[in-house]
Scaffold this motif. Structure first.
Motif, PDB file in Angstrom:
ATOM      1  N   THR A 149       0.871  -1.180   0.000  1.00  0.00           N
ATOM      2  CA  THR A 149       0.000   0.000   0.000  1.00  0.00           C
ATOM      3  C   THR A 149       0.908   1.229   0.000  1.00  0.00           C
ATOM      4  OG1 THR A 149      -1.537  -1.241   1.379  1.00  0.00           O
ATOM      5  CG2 THR A 149      -1.935   1.125   1.199  1.00  0.00           C
ATOM      6  N   GLU A 202      -0.181   7.381   9.038  1.00  0.00           N
ATOM      7  CA  GLU A 202      -0.886   6.296   8.372  1.00  0.00           C
ATOM      8  C   GLU A 202      -0.882   5.004   9.191  1.00  0.00           C
ATOM      9  OE1 GLU A 202       1.190   8.534   7.181  1.00  0.00           O
ATOM     10  OE2 GLU A 202       1.375   8.405   5.012  1.00  0.00           O
ATOM     11  N   LEU A 259      -4.228  -1.081   7.046  1.00  0.00           N
ATOM     12  CA  LEU A 259      -3.383  -1.039   5.846  1.00  0.00           C
ATOM     13  C   LEU A 259      -2.508  -2.287   5.734  1.00  0.00           C
ATOM     14  CD1 LEU A 259      -2.214   2.698   5.987  1.00  0.00           C
ATOM     15  CD2 LEU A 259      -4.158   1.721   4.765  1.00  0.00           C
ATOM     16  N   TYR A 296       2.367  -1.293   4.298  1.00  0.00           N
ATOM     17  CA  TYR A 296       2.469   0.125   3.947  1.00  0.00           C
ATOM     18  C   TYR A 296       3.927   0.510   3.706  1.00  0.00           C
ATOM     19  CZ  TYR A 296       1.381   4.995   3.607  1.00  0.00           C
ATOM     20  OH  TYR A 296       1.234   6.268   3.127  1.00  0.00           O
TER      21      TYR A 296
END
Ligand code: DLL
Length: 430
Positions: free
Chosen positions: A62, A238, A294, A297
């Motif tokens: 990601t 994130e 996620l 990442y």
């Protein structure tokens, strides 16, 4: 001191927890995030295919771009009524990267921060002065709630107003300082200008710094000037915000909260996973996130991972200092800035040409950014008030987009250096 016994589990036990959490996360992502379901279907991959830890390598990466193209909430795995907090960080252009937290995510966040500050020696008897900016940035709120979990008294000072910060630290008897290392050095310098000796007149004993890189020399300077133990912390909005990894008193790398984060190091060009100890791009799968699960990442941060148990008693993997980034993101006193954001602002302003130059310098301990832009409209060049308006307009737009105030220099058309090959837009003199 160790906050949670999880930090000291044997390797096999950590990996057993990681596998359990990874499987749950992949299921959540597949079931609730169309982006992942589609990607995994294209790859012929089902959540049931994840049976051992190394199967993480089967999963798609990601990137920030994925979050950007799903702005604002397209990657969320829960409906809005489950979200109790939002934060955001800079996107490469246009939209910021938005992150959300459920109640459970908030609990996990507090737990991870409690571990970090405990690692550095913070206890409930401490008074912690937070000089990170409160707002969409994860730094201040992240540390704040974890420090409260430990029971420390939190002073939510926020950033700026440096002289007042010194007064409050002194009057409140702060024992812990939280902020970026560059701002902490600026605080020390300002205290000295105010006629104080930071090591004597302030009661600080611990500093938890992060949000940007720092050198060993900076750490030593912080430790010496304030008379503190200075620890470094790593995190990313994130992934959670601060809370991903932090240093213990052994100062032998940043311990990763591995029951919440599965870390890999990859070759940034081939994407191939590298063996422990090798340097490459850090890839993290947060394995307990509910709002934003996620997969793999790509942080774009360069580091290495080390698995030998630490003398502090923790068995969790440690990551080395960040050695740089694989992209062009600049960190200006803790604020992430992409040159592409600056370009987008300039290109949206009438009368400004396509050539520009970004210069980053250090003034004392603070990062300074200036932007030279060419004025191509002759009517503007000939009018002082039009030039002032243009200057103000650029300054305001930059502040809106970047959250900082770069120095804007307007220059005449065709005066900036043209490159013959790739334009070198950024000169980083730090
Ligand atoms: O900076 C989270 C944070 C806040 C960490 C406070 C620690 C303390 P972002 O704003 O999303 O999140 O920026 C993340 O900052 O990818 C790194 O490039 C950089 N960064 C963060 N900590 C460090 C560090 C927060 N200790 C980006 N050393 C990351 C080097 C760091 N770079």
């Amino acid at each position: 001191m160790i906050w949670s016994l999880t930090e000291t589990l044997p390797r096999e036990e950590i990996e057993r927890i990681q596998l359990k959490n990874l499987k749950k996360t992949v299921k959540r992502a597949y079931k609730n995030v169309p982006h992942y379901r589609q990607k995994m279907k294209q790859m012929g991959l089902k959540p049931e295919d994840i049976n051992e830890l190394s199967d993480v390598r089967l999963l798609p990466f990601t990137t920030k771009d994925d979050l950007r193209s799903n702005y604002p909430f397209g990657m969320f795995a829960v409906p809005p009524e489950k979200i109790v907090r939002y934060h955001a960080s800079s996107g490469t252009t246009g939209n910021p990267t938005v992150v959300g937290y459920t109640k459970k995510d908030m609990e996990n966040w507090k737990e991870c921060i409690a571990r970090l500050v405990t690692m550095a020696g913070v206890t409930k008897r401490d008074t912690a002065h937070i000089s990170f900016g409160y707002g969409l940035f994860t730094g201040a709120f992240g540390l704040h709630q974890g420090l409260e979990r430990v029971g420390a008294g939190v002073v939510p000072m926020s950033s700026g107003n440096t002289r007042k910060q010194i007064k409050i630290m002194k009057d409140f008897g702060a024992t812990v300082l939280i902020g970026t290392p560059s701002y902490a050095l600026h605080l020390a310098e300002t205290a000295e200008e105010m006629g104080l000796d930071p090591a004597v007149d302030l009661k600080l004993r611990v500093g938890c710094f992060g949000g940007e890189g720092s050198t060993e020399a900076m750490r030593e300077k912080l430790a010496e000037t304030f008379g503190i133990f200075a620890s470094e912390n790593y995190g990313m909005s994130e992934l959670m915000g601060p809370g991903v990894a932090g240093e213990c008193t052994q100062l032998s790398g940043m311990h990763i909260s591995e029951d919440h984060f599965l870390a890999e190091i990859i070759d940034p060009v081939t994407g191939e996973v590298l063996p422990a100890g090798e340097t490459g791009e850090l890839v993290i799968t947060p394995i307990t996130k509910h709002a934003l699960p996620l997969l793999r990442y790509r942080t774009k941060d360069i580091t290495s991972l080390h698995y030998e148990p630490c003398a502090c008693g923790r068995t969790t993997a440690r990551m080395a200092k960040i050695g740089g980034r694989t992209d062009d993101m600049l960190i200006i006193s803790g604020v992430n800035v992409f040159p592409s954001q600056i370009e987008e602002v300039l290109y949206g302003i009438e009368g400004i040409g396509s050539n520009y130059q970004i210069t980053v310098t250090k003034q004392g301990f603070l990062d300074k950014i200036s932007i030279d832009a060419e004025v191509v409209d002759h009517e503007i060049i000939d009018s002082l008030s039009a030039l002032e308006d243009l200057h103000r307009q650029i300054g305001e737009s930059m502040h809106t987009v970047l959250g900082i105030h770069p120095k804007i220099n307007l220059v005449e058309a065709k005066t900036l250096k043209r490159s013959e090959g790739k334009a070198q837009r950024v000169i980083d003199l730090r």
